[in-house]
Design an enzyme around this catalytic site. Sequence first.
Site, short mmCIF file in Angstrom:
data_model
loop_
_atom_site.label_atom_id
_atom_site.label_comp_id
_atom_site.label_asym_id
_atom_site.label_seq_id
_atom_site.Cartn_x
_atom_site.Cartn_y
_atom_site.Cartn_z
CE1 TYR A 1 -3.28 -2.74 0.01
CE2 TYR A 1 -3.79 -2.27 2.29
CZ TYR A 1 -4.02 -2.99 1.14
OH TYR A 1 -5.01 -3.94 1.12
CE LYS B 1 0.45 -17.89 -2.10
NZ LYS B 1 -0.39 -19.08 -1.87
CG ASP C 1 -2.94 -19.97 0.17
OD1 ASP C 1 -2.13 -19.80 1.10
OD2 ASP C 1 -2.67 -20.65 -0.83
CG ASP D 1 -7.19 -4.08 4.06
OD1 ASP D 1 -8.18 -3.96 4.80
OD2 ASP D 1 -7.06 -3.48 2.98
CG ASP E 1 -12.53 -5.95 6.41
OD1 ASP E 1 -12.38 -5.40 7.53
OD2 ASP E 1 -12.78 -5.31 5.38
#
Length: 363
Positions: free
Chosen positions: A142, A192, A224, A248, A252
């Site tokens: 980001y 990852k 994942d 992020d 959520d």
Amino acid sequence: MNFKIATIPGDGIGPEIMTEALKVLDKVGEKYGHTFTYTEVLAGGAAIDAVGECLPQETLDICKSSDAVMLAAVGGPKWDNMPGGERPERALLGLRKELGLFANLRPAMVFPQLADASPLKPEIIDGGLDIVIVRELTGGIYFGERGTEEGTPEGTVAYDIEKYSEKEINRIARVAFDMAMKRDKKVTSVDKANVLDSSRLWRKTVAEMAKEYPEVELDNLYVDNTAMQLVRNPKQFDVIVTSNIFGDILSDEASQITGSIGMLPSASLGEGNFGMYEPVHGSAPNIAGQNIANPIATILSAAMMLRYTLGLSKEADAIEKAVNTFLDQGYRTPDLASRTAVEAGDYTTTSQTGDLIASFITK
Ligand code: NAD
């Protein structure tokens, strides 16, 4: 002791829920012999209306000279047509940046009394849930180099770079391990690393830090797999630490499995324990001014502030216990009550909720 707290009521239901959180804090102060001195400051739509900008310098100055910041919520339809850079929500980015808040803590808690609200099956969620996601907040993709190149042989090309330094990873990993020491002593680091170099550095750096915390069990999971495990067996987690983008998305997901957005607090921490504390939800303009918003997420944010910034863990426990008592005794704000109960007017209002929780604070 005396603590200086900057408060940002903001917009929509913000002022109503902030009032209740401060009511509870004052009761804690009275019982435990502390004084909380609040300085209310402007941010968001309220600041735009009053002084023409969403994050006035005075607000930043007062936040910086306080021990901690409490924020309710900003934004609303009144300001929705303003250009992106001038919208109330920009105040959040400005506060994070100017206050150096690099760690975002989002507990995903299911109170056993509210297990019905979770979309997960009872056998998965039975007995409640208590996870904290520690998300890196100021680095990664980001904030990395980005660009768009038009007219290449493949058409337009765009890219965003995920980049982390050992320094950034160490800083966030330390927050996670310190937190695990105050909880169930388990850290799951999410990456990852089967694909990304940045994740391989992440994994190696976190493993180095784990050596300083021999009592804490460290697990590594791919992102994942973590997304799957959060809905299959969320109870395996205690503290999850991860990068900005993975955090992020996972935070959520985790908040959805709790089923009640009005109950979820959060914290954003900077150097030296400084922090900003706020509910996960927004300003809920659709229910503002009606005394029906659930103030518990903000009240629990105040408990986090006591625990993580002010070092008052007994006092934080007292707030969490009082919220449990409120639920145990069957009180429900409209968002937690059944539709029939709400239609019959059988619910607890915002101000009653604050009064009751304050009255349940014990020493
Ligand atoms: P929201 O979280 O405000 O509301 C979503 C739904 O949840 C609404 O139906 C609302 O009534 C309900 N809800 C939220 N908090 C509640 C509470 N405490 N008690 C009972 N019900 C509650 O999200 P939204 O509607 O997408 O956004 C509204 C405004 O808030 C927008 O301007 C948005 O940009 C802003 N926002 C601010 C923040 C923040 O300040 N940190 C975060 C998210 C959204």
